[in-house]
Design a protein around this motif. Structure first.
Motif, PDB file in Angstrom:
ATOM      1  N   LEU A  34       0.837  -1.199   0.000  1.00 42.26           N
ATOM      2  CA  LEU A  34       0.000   0.000   0.000  1.00 42.26           C
ATOM      3  C   LEU A  34       0.866   1.241   0.000  1.00 42.26           C
ATOM      4  CD1 LEU A  34      -2.566  -1.149   2.710  1.00 42.26           C
ATOM      5  CD2 LEU A  34      -2.865  -1.191   0.234  1.00 42.26           C
ATOM      6  N   LYS A  35       0.281   2.352  -0.445  1.00 38.37           N
ATOM      7  CA  LYS A  35       0.993   3.617  -0.472  1.00 38.37           C
ATOM      8  C   LYS A  35       0.293   4.636   0.418  1.00 38.37           C
ATOM      9  CE  LYS A  35       2.893   3.214  -5.081  1.00 38.37           C
ATOM     10  NZ  LYS A  35       2.984   3.786  -6.409  1.00 38.37           N
ATOM     11  N   GLY A  36       1.076   5.391   1.156  1.00 36.43           N
ATOM     12  CA  GLY A  36       0.605   6.557   1.895  1.00 36.43           C
ATOM     13  C   GLY A  36      -0.648   6.377   2.725  1.00 36.43           C
ATOM     14  N   THR A  37      -1.718   7.006   2.283  1.00 39.09           N
ATOM     15  CA  THR A  37      -2.939   7.084   3.083  1.00 39.09           C
ATOM     16  C   THR A  37      -3.895   5.922   2.857  1.00 39.09           C
ATOM     17  OG1 THR A  37      -3.898   8.457   1.349  1.00 39.09           O
ATOM     18  CG2 THR A  37      -2.853   9.596   3.187  1.00 39.09           C
ATOM     19  N   GLU A  38      -3.509   4.926   2.073  1.00 35.68           N
ATOM     20  CA  GLU A  38      -4.409   3.801   1.795  1.00 35.68           C
ATOM     21  C   GLU A  38      -4.750   3.009   3.051  1.00 35.68           C
ATOM     22  OE1 GLU A  38      -3.410   2.812  -2.855  1.00 35.68           O
ATOM     23  OE2 GLU A  38      -2.256   1.778  -1.309  1.00 35.68           O
ATOM     24  N   PRO A  70     -10.265   7.893  -1.238  1.00 40.48           N
ATOM     25  CA  PRO A  70      -9.233   8.811  -0.735  1.00 40.48           C
ATOM     26  C   PRO A  70      -9.480   9.154   0.731  1.00 40.48           C
ATOM     27  CG  PRO A  70     -10.019   9.546  -2.866  1.00 40.48           C
ATOM     28  CD  PRO A  70     -10.919   8.421  -2.433  1.00 40.48           C
ATOM     29  N   TYR A  77      -1.344  14.997  -0.382  1.00 44.49           N
ATOM     30  CA  TYR A  77      -0.624  13.747  -0.646  1.00 44.49           C
ATOM     31  C   TYR A  77      -1.550  12.540  -0.548  1.00 44.49           C
ATOM     32  CZ  TYR A  77       3.408  16.740  -0.129  1.00 44.49           C
ATOM     33  OH  TYR A  77       4.314  17.740  -0.285  1.00 44.49           O
ATOM     34  N   ASN A  78      -2.680  12.609  -1.228  1.00 43.57           N
ATOM     35  CA  ASN A  78      -3.631  11.516  -1.194  1.00 43.57           C
ATOM     36  C   ASN A  78      -3.302  10.495  -2.270  1.00 43.57           C
ATOM     37  OD1 ASN A  78      -5.845  10.278  -0.032  1.00 43.57           O
ATOM     38  ND2 ASN A  78      -7.036  12.166  -0.028  1.00 43.57           N
ATOM     39  N   HIS A  79      -3.875   9.305  -2.161  1.00 45.18           N
ATOM     40  CA  HIS A  79      -3.599   8.216  -3.098  1.00 45.18           C
ATOM     41  C   HIS A  79      -4.645   8.176  -4.213  1.00 45.18           C
ATOM     42  CE1 HIS A  79      -6.423   6.480  -0.167  1.00 45.18           C
ATOM     43  NE2 HIS A  79      -6.874   5.790  -1.199  1.00 45.18           N
ATOM     44  N   VAL A  80      -4.329   7.427  -5.267  1.00 40.06           N
ATOM     45  CA  VAL A  80      -5.264   7.199  -6.361  1.00 40.06           C
ATOM     46  C   VAL A  80      -6.238   6.110  -5.905  1.00 40.06           C
ATOM     47  CG1 VAL A  80      -5.461   6.472  -8.771  1.00 40.06           C
ATOM     48  CG2 VAL A  80      -3.472   7.783  -8.019  1.00 40.06           C
ATOM     49  N   ARG A  83      -6.191   1.536  -8.574  1.00 35.15           N
ATOM     50  CA  ARG A  83      -4.920   1.222  -9.224  1.00 35.15           C
ATOM     51  C   ARG A  83      -4.587  -0.232  -8.945  1.00 35.15           C
ATOM     52  NH1 ARG A  83      -0.479   0.682  -6.042  1.00 35.15           N
ATOM     53  NH2 ARG A  83      -0.673   1.346  -3.887  1.00 35.15           N
ATOM     54  N   ARG A  85      -2.672  -3.084  -7.238  1.00 33.46           N
ATOM     55  CA  ARG A  85      -1.934  -3.217  -5.980  1.00 33.46           C
ATOM     56  C   ARG A  85      -1.321  -4.610  -5.910  1.00 33.46           C
ATOM     57  NH1 ARG A  85      -6.322  -0.023  -5.269  1.00 33.46           N
ATOM     58  NH2 ARG A  85      -5.920   1.959  -4.241  1.00 33.46           N
TER      59      ARG A  85
END
Length: 155
Positions: A34-38, A70, A77-80, A83, A85
């Motif tokens: 996962l990335k960032g805020t996910e 989101p 800096y939110n995620h898409v 996408r 994963r």
């Protein structure tokens, strides 16, 4: 004194449509990249698995069409939301899944997402075969019969 655990809230997001559409042959538990805020959105249960499926790309397993909303508190800096994963499994499990999924009629379906006791997001995936319409009708009949039996037991 009780141990203070910040992961007390149980997260268990299910793909209820999958059990109706497919019969499961094998199930596996996979980690997710996962990335960032996910992860924060997953902890808020803002995930949809209904249209998602798994696919192999370059020998690695990815989940497609999984929607993670989101994160509401993130500024820029939110995620898409949708996408591909990557899913994390052992090499042996990946090879077994890849050979089985190439058989006719078998596919890999995400069944549920949960947070384990260490705070990591995990996905339960299943190798499944699509049900025919008569199989679905049979399942509905069995479900109704069980409901009637339970109803009779409490009366």
């Amino acid at each position: 004194m009780a141990k203070d655990n910040k992961f007390d809230k149980v997260i268990n997001i299910k793909n209820r449509k999958a059990r109706f559409e497919f019969e499961f042959i094998d199930t596996y538990v996979a980690g997710m990249v996962l990335k960032g805020t996910e992860i924060k959105s997953i902890r808020e249960s803002k995930v949809s698995l209904t249209e998602s499926f798994c696919i192999f790309l370059d020998g690695e397993l990815y989940v497609r069409q999984m929607h993670i909303a989101p994160y509401s508190m993130a500024a820029s800096y939110n995620h898409v939301a949708i996408r591909d994963r990557k899913l994390l499994l052992s090499k042996r499990e990946l090879e077994k899944l890849e050979t089985k999924s190439q058989e006719k009629g078998l596919t890999i379906i995400p069944v549920r997402i949960f947070i384990n006791d260490r705070g990591m997001a995990k996905m339960e995936i299943a190798l499944g075969r699509g049900k025919k319409s008569h199989d679905k009708r049979q399942d509905l009949k069995e479900k109704d019969a069980k409901r009637e039996i339970r109803r009779m037991a409490f009366d």
